[in-house]
Scaffold this active site. Sequence first.
Site, PDB file in Angstrom:
ATOM      1  N   GLU A 163     -42.508 -34.451  30.155  1.00 59.89           N
ATOM      2  CA  GLU A 163     -41.683 -34.585  28.956  1.00 59.89           C
ATOM      3  C   GLU A 163     -40.441 -35.426  29.200  1.00 59.89           C
ATOM      4  O   GLU A 163     -39.474 -35.375  28.434  1.00 59.89           O
ATOM      5  CB  GLU A 163     -41.322 -33.196  28.426  1.00 59.89           C
ATOM      6  CG  GLU A 163     -42.533 -32.301  28.218  1.00 59.89           C
ATOM      7  CD  GLU A 163     -42.856 -31.991  26.769  1.00 59.89           C
ATOM      8  OE1 GLU A 163     -41.943 -31.995  25.946  1.00 59.89           O
ATOM      9  OE2 GLU A 163     -44.045 -31.738  26.464  1.00 59.89           O
ATOM     10  N   HIS A 231     -36.866 -27.350  26.932  1.00 60.04           N
ATOM     11  CA  HIS A 231     -36.583 -28.364  27.945  1.00 60.04           C
ATOM     12  C   HIS A 231     -35.349 -27.930  28.735  1.00 60.04           C
ATOM     13  O   HIS A 231     -34.464 -27.242  28.208  1.00 60.04           O
ATOM     14  CB  HIS A 231     -36.290 -29.734  27.300  1.00 60.04           C
ATOM     15  CG  HIS A 231     -37.474 -30.364  26.662  1.00 60.04           C
ATOM     16  ND1 HIS A 231     -37.420 -31.002  25.430  1.00 60.04           N
ATOM     17  CD2 HIS A 231     -38.760 -30.472  27.069  1.00 60.04           C
ATOM     18  CE1 HIS A 231     -38.611 -31.464  25.124  1.00 60.04           C
ATOM     19  NE2 HIS A 231     -39.442 -31.159  26.090  1.00 60.04           N
ATOM     20  N   CYS A 348     -30.668 -34.883  23.167  1.00 57.59           N
ATOM     21  CA  CYS A 348     -32.077 -35.151  22.879  1.00 57.59           C
ATOM     22  C   CYS A 348     -32.270 -36.555  22.319  1.00 57.59           C
ATOM     23  O   CYS A 348     -33.312 -37.179  22.521  1.00 57.59           O
ATOM     24  CB  CYS A 348     -32.613 -34.146  21.858  1.00 57.59           C
ATOM     25  SG  CYS A 348     -33.028 -32.529  22.531  1.00 57.59           S
TER      26      CYS A 348
END
Length: 419
Positions: A163, A231, A348
């Site tokens: 990711e 995350h 993000c």
Amino acid sequence: MSITEINFDGLIGPSHNYAGLSLGNLASARNAGAVSQPRAAALQGLDKMRGNMALGLAQGLFLPQWRPDGAWLARLGTDVSGAEPHLRAAAMSASSMWAANAATVSPAADTRDGRTHLTVANLVTMPHRSHEWPQTLAQLRLAFSDARSFAVHDPVPPPFGDEGAANHMRLTERHDLPGVEIFVYGQSGGPFPARQHVEASKAVARLHGLDPARYLFFQQSEEAIAAGAFHNDVVAVANERVLFTHEQAFADKDGFYAALRDALPCVEIVEVPASAVSLADAIRSYLFNAQLVTLPDGVMALVLPTEAQDTPAVWSWLQQMVAGNGPIRRLIPVDVRQSMANGGGPACLRLRVVADPATIDPRFLLDERKLDEIGRIVATYWPEEIAPDDLGDTRLIARIEQSWLTLVDHLQLSGDLLP
């Protein structure tokens, strides 16, 4: 050469909607079915970029992806009109806006061949994100096409979920000096999936030609994943010599801190205790999904969501922190509420690349004029609202496609990025 850190933000796309597709992302689940505001969302993101530029930071841009992704639906034997609602929503997802998931980046100072290496993330854990990487890779190969300065790698193959930079941190005395790269992986998160596989992290370290003495692999804590930290960048962030982290971010906190201090003796660890800020408050406010940056005058600042101000325990702790003599001296709240409602804060939205801006395709770098021009396109073409039931509306789809084409044509990228 002028080596600096450049923040590449993902521009929030015209298909931005709240379909609640991301298992384990509590904000995404909480707002599933709500009406989104793509125009306001993109303008909020542009305002954040403008604010960072005003601070003296270098700023880049990644474009939204072509939506709906008809090629992906075709491989599933369907199309937009015939797809089941969950597949249609996945094909319309604007989640590439979260550029922290675009790739993992190792600066030239860390790599064996002296080039900056980027490995595009495969994002295989979530269907709506698993089809992002081909379009992301196309942009990376354009932006970083100078083969003397960059190496851009294909994704790690499935089933090893990767990711990107959201599970990767780099600590160093200064951005242009060799650093210690930290790869954070998950093994279990209770009811939610652990999205970063250790084998993917190991593969990236090998592909980038990193010195084994200058990277670490550590596990994210199960309680953090179960609490909604899908995350690592939801519970920890690093910048130069500073690690800013929640007490419960890592499975073996003491072992991690000891290994980090051995690898980088100048490191400063700023730990937020769970007794002061619970995991729930940290995740609700996205305290750690802030951009921790070094300003031109050397002061370190947190660019954090306004939700941090709205969470009393978080804001109280932050006020005490900056009143002390620690390394983080400024708090800069920004409004990215549309992104936050879908589960992504300021960090993000950006991918950090340490490089010489002169080696990067200028179409992906921002100045005030270009920012103004993009803002006018967004204000004119982006839909004002999207409800989940609108995703099959042919008029909405036509508008989304025209919005993308107008932007890409304006940036003179249509010849390179047309689907």
